[in-house]
Design a protein around this motif. Structure first.
Motif, short mmCIF file in Angstrom:
data_model
loop_
_atom_site.label_atom_id
_atom_site.label_comp_id
_atom_site.label_asym_id
_atom_site.label_seq_id
_atom_site.Cartn_x
_atom_site.Cartn_y
_atom_site.Cartn_z
N UNK A 1 0.85 -1.19 0.00
CA UNK A 1 0.00 0.00 0.00
C UNK A 1 0.88 1.23 0.00
N UNK A 2 0.72 2.09 -1.01
CA UNK A 2 1.47 3.33 -1.06
C UNK A 2 1.01 4.24 0.07
N UNK A 3 1.93 5.03 0.62
CA UNK A 3 1.63 5.85 1.79
C UNK A 3 0.47 6.82 1.54
N UNK A 4 0.35 7.31 0.31
CA UNK A 4 -0.74 8.23 -0.01
C UNK A 4 -2.10 7.55 0.09
N UNK A 5 -2.12 6.23 -0.04
CA UNK A 5 -3.38 5.48 0.03
C UNK A 5 -3.58 4.80 1.37
N UNK A 6 -2.66 5.03 2.31
CA UNK A 6 -2.70 4.30 3.58
C UNK A 6 -3.99 4.60 4.35
N UNK B 1 3.94 -6.05 -5.10
CA UNK B 1 3.85 -6.94 -3.95
C UNK B 1 5.23 -7.14 -3.35
N UNK B 2 5.24 -7.65 -2.13
CA UNK B 2 6.48 -7.99 -1.46
C UNK B 2 6.32 -9.41 -0.91
N UNK C 1 0.01 -6.10 7.06
CA UNK C 1 -0.08 -5.11 5.98
C UNK C 1 1.33 -4.66 5.60
N UNK C 2 1.49 -4.31 4.32
CA UNK C 2 2.76 -3.78 3.84
C UNK C 2 2.54 -2.36 3.34
N UNK C 3 3.30 -1.42 3.89
CA UNK C 3 3.20 -0.01 3.51
C UNK C 3 4.55 0.48 3.00
N UNK C 4 4.51 1.26 1.90
CA UNK C 4 5.72 1.94 1.44
C UNK C 4 5.75 3.34 2.07
N UNK C 5 6.71 3.55 2.96
CA UNK C 5 6.75 4.79 3.74
C UNK C 5 7.42 5.90 2.94
N UNK C 6 6.85 7.10 2.98
CA UNK C 6 7.46 8.27 2.38
C UNK C 6 7.78 9.28 3.49
N UNK C 7 8.95 9.88 3.42
CA UNK C 7 9.36 10.86 4.42
C UNK C 7 10.64 10.45 5.11
N UNK C 8 11.19 11.39 5.87
CA UNK C 8 12.50 11.15 6.48
C UNK C 8 12.46 11.26 8.01
N UNK C 9 11.25 11.29 8.59
CA UNK C 9 11.16 11.51 10.03
C UNK C 9 11.69 10.35 10.85
N UNK C 10 11.76 9.13 10.24
CA UNK C 10 12.25 7.98 10.98
C UNK C 10 13.66 7.57 10.57
N UNK C 11 14.35 8.44 9.81
CA UNK C 11 15.75 8.16 9.51
C UNK C 11 16.58 8.20 10.79
N UNK C 12 17.61 7.37 10.92
CA UNK C 12 18.14 6.45 9.91
C UNK C 12 17.53 5.04 9.96
N UNK D 1 3.48 -4.54 8.88
CA UNK D 1 2.81 -4.05 10.09
C UNK D 1 1.72 -5.04 10.51
N UNK D 2 1.73 -5.41 11.80
CA UNK D 2 0.70 -6.27 12.36
C UNK D 2 -0.22 -5.45 13.26
#
Length: 301
Positions: A165-170, A194-195, A206-217, A227-228
């Motif tokens: 699931x793309x982050x914009x559609x989460x 898919x993954x 669920x599988x999400x593709x995260x966008x953003x840098x707030x959780x780097x590194x 995610x469960x």
């Protein structure tokens, strides 16, 4: 192992066939007092060590059968346990390592007779134990469900595809899960990214593709996280990375964030960023519509 009605029936039958609890206990190598406590209901679970000794002597009813699965009969379990002993495989966990699973829990439940076999799982077990499927006590129709023998002998990980699931559609994806009419989220296997995840992963992962840098590194832009779902924040250990969808009553209405969950002074709940430049979000549980624990990160997919 929890002592449910099915386990209790099997214990009573085994004791009757042995003559009494003392004789049955001696046959299994456990104490007679434990057997008496199991039968009386004074204890409601059996330790893993005792269960491994009892299981070969029990005739557990097969669980209800779902389409596409192979009936987990006592004869099939006995066949597998015999082959494990012959090959020096001493436990479900040892067998789990041989077939490349992440957890031994599914195998423990299979050996306990709680689940039926998925064909790929049974095929991997037979391959690991150098068994010919024709020798296993299977009905002809169920044997036909097995993939070709030998395909798992090189230690291939059993996996299933999970749509990303793309982050914009989460937000819309998670909102759809709240509908009573939604049974299963359908996806187009030809056009949906898919993954691969281990076949024994929770079905509600669920599988999400995260966008953003707030959780780097720890988590980078474009990483995929598995995610469960969690029932509530009481069930989530402090410092876990989570995915949260807020309600429309929150200042962060309808947003979905990936943050680290923290309890401050055991009272204030916070969602924090690993990146020092990221936000810190104080919140209360009633502001959250959905929460899940990040159990794995997958990069470069």
């Amino acid at each position: 192992m929890r002592i449910d009605d099915r386990v209790l029936r099997a214990l009573r039958l085994a004791v009757d066939e042995a003559g009494d609890a003392k004789e049955f206990a001696a046959r299994c190598g456990v104490s007679a007092s434990n057997i008496s406590r199991y039968l009386s209901g004074k204890v409601r679970s059996i330790t893993d060590e005792c269960w491994e000794k009892l299981l070969p002597e029990l005739k557990l009813d097969s669980p209800p059968k779902a389409a596409g699965t192979i009936t987990n009969t006592p004869e099939l379990r006995r066949f597998i346990l015999d082959r494990m002993e012959k090959n020096g495989v001493t436990s479900p966990d040892a067998l789990r390592r041989m077939i490349g699973y992440d957890s031994s829990r599914s195998l423990q439940r299979l050996f306990a007779g709680e689940l039926n076999w998925f064909p790929d799982m049974l095929a991997a077990v037979l391959d690991a134990l150098d068994c010919d499927a024709a020798d296993a006590p299977l009905a002809p129709g169920e044997a036909a469900l097995l993939p070709p023998g030998g395909i798992f002998r090189d230690g291939a990980m059993l996996v299933r595809p999970l749509p990303v699931v793309e982050w914009a559609n989460a937000a819309s994806h998670l909102e759809s899960l709240e509908s009573d009419t939604v049974v299963m989220q359908q996806w187009d296997p030809e056009n949906t990214p898919t993954v691969p995840v281990p076949a024994n992963s929770r079905r509600d992962t669920h599988a999400f593709r995260v966008h953003g840098i707030s959780m780097e590194p720890r988590i980078l832009d474009d990483d995929i996280v598995l995610v469960e779902p969690a029932e509530n924040f009481d069930a989530i250990p402090d410092n876990k990375i989570v995915v949260v969808r807020f309600t429309d009553r929150s200042e962060n209405a309808e947003k979905v964030v990936c943050k680290r969950f923290r309890r401050q002074n055991n009272q204030q709940l916070l969602l924090t960023s690993d990146n020092p430049e990221g936000k810190i979000i104080p919140f209360s549980p009633d502001e959250v519509a959905w929460v899940g624990i990040v159990v794995k990160k997958i990069s470069e997919m």
